[in-house]
Design an enzyme around this catalytic site. Sequence first.
Site, PDB file in Angstrom:
ATOM      1  N   SER A 133      38.567  40.100  33.456  1.00  0.00           N
ATOM      2  CA  SER A 133      37.896  39.381  32.373  1.00  0.00           C
ATOM      3  C   SER A 133      38.846  39.127  31.220  1.00  0.00           C
ATOM      4  CB  SER A 133      36.683  40.179  31.887  1.00  0.00           C
ATOM      5  OG  SER A 133      37.100  41.441  31.423  1.00  0.00           O
ATOM      6  N   HIS A 191      36.485  34.766  37.255  1.00  0.00           N
ATOM      7  CA  HIS A 191      35.788  35.772  36.450  1.00  0.00           C
ATOM      8  C   HIS A 191      34.278  35.579  36.553  1.00  0.00           C
ATOM      9  CE1 HIS A 191      34.771  37.235  32.120  1.00  0.00           C
ATOM     10  NE2 HIS A 191      34.451  38.134  33.028  1.00  0.00           N
ATOM     11  N   GLU A 211      34.022  31.722  35.475  1.00  0.00           N
ATOM     12  CA  GLU A 211      35.146  31.280  34.641  1.00  0.00           C
ATOM     13  C   GLU A 211      36.388  31.221  35.528  1.00  0.00           C
ATOM     14  OE1 GLU A 211      36.754  32.295  30.200  1.00  0.00           O
ATOM     15  OE2 GLU A 211      36.332  34.008  31.472  1.00  0.00           O
ATOM     16  N   ASN A 267      35.281  35.428  26.964  1.00  0.00           N
ATOM     17  CA  ASN A 267      35.297  36.658  26.169  1.00  0.00           C
ATOM     18  C   ASN A 267      36.076  36.511  24.876  1.00  0.00           C
ATOM     19  OD1 ASN A 267      33.621  37.996  27.869  1.00  0.00           O
ATOM     20  ND2 ASN A 267      35.236  39.070  28.976  1.00  0.00           N
TER      21      ASN A 267
END
Length: 706
Positions: free
Chosen positions: A416, A437, A449, A487
Site C-alpha cells: 500500500s 493495491h 490501485e 493512501n
Amino acid sequence: MSENELVRLERDGDIGVIVVDNPPVNALSPGVPEGIIASLNAANADPAIKAIVLIGAGRSFIAGADIRQFGKGRPRTPLGQRTYDVMDAGTKPIVAAIHGYALGGGLENAMGCHYRIAAHSAKVGLPEVLIGILPGGGGTQRLPRLIGAQKALELIVTGRHVPAPEALTLGIVDAVVPEGGNLRAAAVAMARAKADIRPLPRVRDRNQQVAGLAANPGMFDAMRKSIARKARNQKAPYNCILAVEAACTLPFEQGLAREQELFLELENLPEARALRYAFFAEREVARIPEVTPDIHPRPIASAAVIGAGTMGGGIAMSFADFGIPVKILEASPEAMARGMERIRNNYATSVKRGSLTEAAMAERLALIEPVSTFEAIGQADAVIEAIFEEMGPKKEVFTKLDAVMKEGALLLSNTSALNIDEIASVTKRPQDVAGAHFFSPANVMKLLEVVKGAHTSPTTLASVMKLGRDIGKISVACGNCDGFLANRSRAPFSVETIIMLEEGALPEQIDKVMLDFGYPMGPFAVGDLAGLDIGWASRKRRAAENPNYRKQPISDRLCELGRFGQKTGAGWYRYEKGDRTPYPDPIVADIIREESAKLGNPPHTFTDEEILRRLLFASVNEACKILEENIAYRSSDVDVMWLHGFGFPRYRGGLMHWADTIGVQEVYNQISAWHQRYGSRWAPAQKLRDLAATNTSFRDAKPGRG
Ligand code: 3H9
C-alpha cells in the site's frame, strides 16, 4: 428510410424493423428519438407493414437517455410528442427486441411498445436514481402498471439491473429467447403472430395493477423508512417514491405530468451533477495515454497469491468469485490452515446471509488451491504478493518469483506504500512488475490501485487494469510514490483528525460531522471497528526507527489502557456487550482534555464546517501535489479512488469534485489562512496556487507543473 442514420427502418416481409444504431450503447442522443418517431410514422403509414419491431444495432438495445445531455438546459420534448406517445397513438403492434441493455429511457421505450422479447443475456432496469434523477420518460407510471407498484418501487428506488429470466418472471418482458437463439428472427415472428390482435395491449391501460393501492400508502412510507439511512442528504430516491405513488393515485396522463415535475426538481441539483460526474469519472480512468490502441493486455486465466493472511485470502476470493483458478502460497502449514479457514468462514457467512448458494460456495472454494512451494505457482499468468509491509521480505519474495514464474507472467505487489521500483529491482524483468493495491476487505472493496513503476511496460499496465476489471474492480492507475495516490492523498486527513483531537475536538463530534456529510461511518468509529492495536504497533515501530516521528499521545494512551476498539469493548467509544453502538466515553474526553492541556493548546470551539474543511482541504492540498508530480493522470482519478476506497459519499462526486463545488479560489484562500495560522503543514501546493491564479477548476487541472 428515416430522416437520419442513427435510426433506420428496414423491412422483413410485412414487418417493419426499426433499428437504432448509435454506438456504443444506442443512447437516446439528439436525433435518436426523432429518428424513432419518423420510423414509427413511416411504418404506420405504410400499408405493406402489418407490425413493427424496435431493435438495437451493435451490442445493446438502448442504454437510456444520453447522460451527457442532462444539465445543459436543452428544451424538453413536450408531453404528448415523445416516442412513447407516438407508440401509444400508433395503430400497429410494436415488439421491442431487447439484447444487451434496456436501461432508463431504453426500457421506457420498450414499455411504450406493445410486446417485449429479450435475449437470454439481456438486462433491463430503470437505473436513473443512480445518477440522481428518476425515470422521466413515463417509467414511473408504466412499470407499476406492468408489474405492480411494490415490485416497480423496489426496482426504481434501487436502480438495479434485472436479468432477462427474472424480467420474464416479473412480467417486464413477455418472452426470452434461449441462449444461442436469434433475437431478431424471434421478434419478427412474434410481431407477425400479433399483427392482427386488437385492441393493442398498451401498458398505460393496465390500471388494474395500480388500482386499490391508493388505499395502501403504508408501502410507500415503509420504503421511505427503509432507505432513510442510505439515502440521507439525497432527494432522488424520495422523488422516485413520490412518482410511483402518483402512478397509484392519479390517472395516467396526470401521473406523467407529476413525474415530469418531480424529474425537473432533480436534474440540476448538486446531487445529480455529482452522480453524473462520478459515472463519467469511472469510465475516464480507463484512458491511460501510454496504453495506445496497439497495446493488447495479456489474458489472465490463472492467478497466484503469496500470503494467506486477511489480505491474501481476500484477493484469492476475488479471483475465485469471478471463476479464475487461483493458487495461494503460504510457507507455514498453520498459517495456511488459518487462512483457508478464514476464506471458508467468509463464504459461509455469505451463504448464511442468503447472498451465496452452497453450490456456488463449493465451486469457488474448489478454485482456490493451497500450495506450499514457489515452484507450484510458476505457471500462473499473474501473481500477487500480499505479505506484510516490509521491504526486505518483499524483495525476497520477488527474487523467488523471478526465478520460478513463466515468461510474461505479471508480477504484482499488493503493497500500500512501498517503493515498487525497489521491489522490481531484484528481478530481471522490471517491465512485468507493478503494484496491485487492493483495499480491505479485498473481496468486497471495488477499488484496485494499479501502480506503475519506472520500468512497468504499457502492456503490463494495460494487463493489470484489465485484470482488475475482470474481477469486478474499478482499476485506477497512478505513479510510484510513498503511499501512492490513495493512501498518500488520505494521509493528511488522518493527521488532521488527530491534531483536532489534540486541540480539544471530541471523536463523537468529528464522527458526526463526517456522518452528516455522508460517510457511512466517522473515522473514529471506523478505527474502533478495524482495531486500534495495529496502528499502535506501527507507531511504536516507527518511533523506534525515527526519533523525529510525531507521537500520538491520545491514541497511545487509549491503547495503553487496553482500549483496542470494538473487540475489547472500548476504544474511541465504549461499547455494551453484544451491541456495536458507539457510546461517547467521558474517560476519552478526560484524556483529550489532559493531553491537549499538556501540549499547551488553548481551548478551542470547533464548528462543523471547520472540522469538515480541515479534514478534506488537507487532502485536497495533497492531491494537488500528487497531480503536480504527475502521480495521477487527472483529478477525477482521485475522486474515483475516494469513492471506491474510502467510502466518500458518491452523491458528492468525490474529493476534488466536492472541492470544485466550493471553488478553487476559496479552497486556496482558506488553506493559505491556515498556513499562516498553523504553519508548514498547510503550505499550499504550487499546483493549487497555479489553479487559483488562473481560476482553473480542479476538474480541468492538467497533471504536472503549471
Ligand atoms: C435516462 O434514461 C433518463 C430517462 O428516464 C429519460 C428522461 C427524460 N449516455 O459503461 P461502459 C457511454 S438516464 C451517454 O464503459 P459497459 C459510456 O460513457 C440514463 N453515454 O460500457 C462509455 O463511453 P466511453 C439511464 C453513455 O458495457 C460507453 O458508453 N441509463 C451512456 O461496461 C460504454 O459504456 C443509464 O444510467 C448513456 N446513457 O456498460 C445507463 N451509457 O467509451 C448508463 C453508456 O467514451 N450506462 N455510455 O467511455 C451504463 O450503466 C453502462 O454504460 C452500460 C454498459 C451498463 C449500459
